[in-house]
Design an enzyme around this catalytic site. Sequence first.
Site, PDB file in Angstrom:
ATOM      1  N   LYS A  49      -7.818  -8.820  -9.530  1.00  0.00           N
ATOM      2  CA  LYS A  49      -8.960  -8.946  -8.635  1.00  0.00           C
ATOM      3  C   LYS A  49      -9.996  -7.873  -8.942  1.00  0.00           C
ATOM      4  O   LYS A  49      -9.646  -6.732  -9.253  1.00  0.00           O
ATOM      5  CB  LYS A  49      -8.479  -8.829  -7.186  1.00  0.00           C
ATOM      6  CG  LYS A  49      -9.511  -9.216  -6.138  1.00  0.00           C
ATOM      7  CD  LYS A  49      -8.869  -9.210  -4.757  1.00  0.00           C
ATOM      8  CE  LYS A  49      -9.867  -9.614  -3.690  1.00  0.00           C
ATOM      9  NZ  LYS A  49      -9.247  -9.610  -2.337  1.00  0.00           N
ATOM     10  N   LYS A  71       0.812  -1.213   0.000  1.00  0.00           N
ATOM     11  CA  LYS A  71       0.000   0.000   0.000  1.00  0.00           C
ATOM     12  C   LYS A  71       0.847   1.265   0.000  1.00  0.00           C
ATOM     13  O   LYS A  71       0.467   2.273  -0.601  1.00  0.00           O
ATOM     14  CB  LYS A  71      -0.959  -0.002   1.201  1.00  0.00           C
ATOM     15  CG  LYS A  71      -2.047  -1.062   1.106  1.00  0.00           C
ATOM     16  CD  LYS A  71      -3.024  -0.970   2.254  1.00  0.00           C
ATOM     17  CE  LYS A  71      -4.150  -1.982   2.102  1.00  0.00           C
ATOM     18  NZ  LYS A  71      -5.150  -1.881   3.189  1.00  0.00           N
ATOM     19  N   LYS A  94     -13.028  -2.009  -6.386  1.00  0.00           N
ATOM     20  CA  LYS A  94     -13.763  -0.745  -6.438  1.00  0.00           C
ATOM     21  C   LYS A  94     -12.895   0.388  -6.966  1.00  0.00           C
ATOM     22  O   LYS A  94     -13.416   1.411  -7.403  1.00  0.00           O
ATOM     23  CB  LYS A  94     -14.266  -0.403  -5.034  1.00  0.00           C
ATOM     24  CG  LYS A  94     -15.370  -1.302  -4.529  1.00  0.00           C
ATOM     25  CD  LYS A  94     -15.680  -1.053  -3.065  1.00  0.00           C
ATOM     26  CE  LYS A  94     -14.708  -1.749  -2.169  1.00  0.00           C
ATOM     27  NZ  LYS A  94     -15.107  -1.717  -0.739  1.00  0.00           N
TER      28      LYS A  94
END
Length: 335
Positions: A194, A111, A197
């Site tokens: 994957k 991240k 959103k």
Amino acid sequence: MQRVFSGIQPSGVPTLGNYLGAMRNWVALQADHECLYCVVDLHAITVWQDPATLRQQTREMAAAIIACGVDPERHIVFHQSAVSAHARLAWIFNCVARLGWLNRMTQFKDKAGKDREAASAGLYVYPNLMAADVLAYHATRVPVGDDQRQHLELANDIAQKFNHDYETTFFPVIEPLIIGEAARVMSLRDGTKKMSKSDPSDQSRINLTDETDVIASKIRRARTDAEPLPSEIAGLEGRAEARNLVGIYSALSGISQAEVLAEYGGQGFAGFKDALAALTVDKLAPIAAEMRRLLADPGHIDRVLFAGAARASAIADPIVAEAQALVGFLPRPQV
């Protein structure tokens, strides 16, 4: 009954991947577990959030949890920031966890990316907050996917070290809860990625608020290859998009991928996509309708969340107060 805790970030309208990978399982657990389901808005702000958007997305996620079938009367649905026990225990765990443990956390590296120096301190220590989320309730079961196993191991390391340091057996061992084969849903535009959103293309995902015609259109336009569907699972090797659509059909219908291929193997994708579109609409349309109904009254959602937070606090506050006493903090005066 075993107590289950699970949380989900308010990062936008949930997708079919969120539903099949987590939320559907949350519904199933209600039958024989004591469940606490949390919208983890404290975790969300480890990266900057627009305040108005965060409030809206917190309500959207709560609405999705309820629309999928979680009963907030029988179980507890709440937002993390409304229960101070999470932050209080997280600070204690910040002082128990070792830097070497956090340095091994692969999700922070993913991240934070290359510019780790610019990442927030919260992003670095958020696994300690995840441990507090569970242990504040003495929960012993957590539904996990492969990407969360490392955090669960860390939570148990923290609990074990706390118990050792303060000569107690106060915090229990947390066990991963695996519910059948995990449904891993991939992008409709790229079967190697994957479903997310955050993907720039809305065509890559099915949102739980999509209208029925939008759902059907996305399925029919999903990327595939020129070959017909195979008759056996081995034939899906190297065909990421075909494997993804067969996996979605299997997860939604409750039949195995082998059974799906036994029915549709040898056929082109057009007929299969029509069947998959009809199945997806049948499963998701009621959820979308209920989400829209709930979101039309944000005040009701807020009342459900704060009522859940009060019930969650009633469980967590005595547990965290005892942890604070074990550390040596002064007890609150009795009134």
